[in-house]
Design a protein around this motif. Structure first.
Motif, short mmCIF file in Angstrom:
data_model
loop_
_atom_site.label_atom_id
_atom_site.label_comp_id
_atom_site.label_asym_id
_atom_site.label_seq_id
_atom_site.Cartn_x
_atom_site.Cartn_y
_atom_site.Cartn_z
N SER A 61 -108.62 28.05 31.15
CA SER A 61 -108.00 28.44 32.42
C SER A 61 -108.28 27.39 33.50
CB SER A 61 -108.52 29.80 32.88
OG SER A 61 -108.00 30.14 34.14
N ALA A 62 -109.53 26.90 33.51
CA ALA A 62 -109.87 25.85 34.49
C ALA A 62 -109.03 24.60 34.25
CB ALA A 62 -111.36 25.53 34.39
N ASP A 63 -108.83 24.24 32.99
CA ASP A 63 -108.02 23.06 32.68
C ASP A 63 -106.57 23.26 33.09
OD1 ASP A 63 -110.26 21.86 31.62
OD2 ASP A 63 -109.75 22.31 29.53
N MET A 64 -106.04 24.47 32.85
CA MET A 64 -104.66 24.74 33.23
C MET A 64 -104.52 24.74 34.75
SD MET A 64 -101.63 25.13 32.13
CE MET A 64 -101.34 25.88 30.52
N THR A 65 -105.51 25.24 35.46
CA THR A 65 -105.48 25.20 36.92
C THR A 65 -105.45 23.77 37.42
OG1 THR A 65 -106.63 27.32 37.09
CG2 THR A 65 -106.70 25.88 39.02
N LEU A 66 -106.25 22.92 36.80
CA LEU A 66 -106.24 21.51 37.18
C LEU A 66 -104.87 20.88 36.95
CD1 LEU A 66 -109.70 20.33 35.78
CD2 LEU A 66 -109.07 20.62 38.19
#
Length: 404
Positions: A61-66
């Motif tokens: 999720s953090a990677d997709m947010t980035l």
């Protein structure tokens, strides 16, 4: 008849799997086909990398947010925005215009104020303003066109008064392909204290756009006309204007704190992006911008300008054809054939494997101004070539033979 375009072929048609050999897709102004990098980005987004954004604490999720916010920065860079926080993701340009109509015009305009539009606007840049005007008691004025189908800025200058609080104009006409001198329009609007919104749907895929240099207050466009996915669009607004606007919709993500007594809202752009966003659409838009930038908008404009010139030259040789719009239109040629309904033109061309648009193009006031119920429209993209122009002209010669 053979029509040759003096172009340096972009030779990118192989990137577009929806365009088989011998098929002339001339409906890019309605929606552009998607290159493989965009399709690949969408597949990855829904496949091995999919997760929600702005919510999860887990790594994916953090990677997709980035990735999601990197796309926002890419859009800001692409159109010359001052800050990524000025980029609001919407479902398309239509939603972007409605957002400004409801959240800015709907809160700022009052009875007696005036809105200025032009005769060539798309319904999406007419109806939202009518809805607001009816609600608040404002009036709408319409700028006429020049003889060759451009927004008449001299007439606009004469019409503008201090009562005008908002001007909304198309950067490029979706019917005529005529290009607005945005900088002059902005200067005229600001001279009387009006804000100005520019509909850039037909411009961003054809012309370099820098909203800071143009000086407008709002700019909207849709991803699917920029070789990206459907269901994603962009509203750019000046930071101070977005900050002063109330939210468009309520829900998750657009809040600061919620209680049953009172809710406070997130700052822009989150304030205007209620709910789970079109995550993969944003990723696809990023890929589309990279694709277009890799070719170069100057090269794209030169390519499409040459194709328009070749098409107009070929169509002018058919006696029954009437052409609309200026000779230097941006990627779009609208026309009619005497005694033949545009729908019949479109049907016969489809038999020749040539796809065009036929109808009023969501611009019925413009059709009335042109004195026709509808037009046929050929619109070009990066994947088109002189062979497509030849196919169009051959098909129209067949139309003329069939209808005598």
């Amino acid at each position: 008849m053979s029509v040759s375009a003096d172009t340096r072929p972009l030779d990118v048609v192989a990137d577009f799997p929806a365009i088989p050999a011998g098929y002339a897709y001339l409906d890019t102004a309605a929606t552009a086909q998607k290159p493989r990098p965009v399709l690949d980005a969408i597949a990855r987004g829904y496949g091995e990398t999919y997760a929600t954004v702005h919510r999860g604490v887990y790594q994916r999720s953090a990677d997709m947010t980035l990735a999601f916010e990197a796309a926002r920065r890419r859009v800001a860079e692409f159109i010359g925005a001052g800050s990524p926080d000025e980029i609001v993701f919407t479902r398309g340009a239509t939603e972007g215009i409605n957002l400004v109509a409801q959240c800015w015009a709907g809160t700022q305009l009052k009875a007696g104020d005036r809105i200025l539009l032009s005769m060539l606007e798309h319904h999406s840049n007419i109806v939202p303003w009518q809805m607001v005007a009816e609600r608040v008691g404002a009036a709408i004025d319409v700028v006429p066109l020049t003889a060759d189908g451009r927004i008449d800025l001299d007439a606009m200058e004469r019409m503008l008064r201090p009562e005008h609080k908002l001007v909304a104009l198309a950067h490029v006409s979706n019917v005529l392909g005529s290009v607005l001198d945005v900088s002059r329009a902005v200067a005229l609007a600001h001279k009387v204290g009006a804000k100005i919104l520019i509909d850039g749907c037909q411009a961003v895929a054809r012309l370099p756009v820098d909203v800071t240099k143009l000086g407008c207050d709002f700019y909207v466009f849709s991803g699917h006309k920029l070789y990206g996915p459907t269901g994603i669009g962009v509203l750019w607004g000046r930071g101070e204007l977005l900050e002063a606007m109330p939210p468009y919709q309520g829900g998750g993500s657009m809040i600061d704190r919620v209680t049953f007594e009172r809710t406070t809202y997130a700052p822009p752009p989150g304030r205007f992006e209620a709910g789970t966003p079109h995550i993969v659409g944003v990723l696809g838009l990023h890929a589309a911008i990279d694709y277009v930038a890799g070719i170069g908008l100057d090269a794209i404009h030169a390519h499409e300008t040459a194709l328009v010139a070749a098409a107009r030259d070929g169509l002018e040789r058919i006696n029954s054809v009437t052409l609309f719009g200026p000779e230097d239109s941006a990627g779009i040629v609208s026309f009619a054939i005497e005694g033949v309904h545009p729908h019949d033109i479109g049907t016969i061309l489809d038999e020749e494997r040539v796809a065009i648009r036929a109808g009023h193009h969501c611009a019925q006031p413009l059709m009335e101004r042109l004195g026709v119920p509808a037009t046929a429209r050929a619109s070009f993209g990066v994947y088109n070539s002189a062979a497509d122009v030849d196919a169009l002209v051959r098909g129209l010669e067949r139309v003329s033979r069939i209808f005598g």
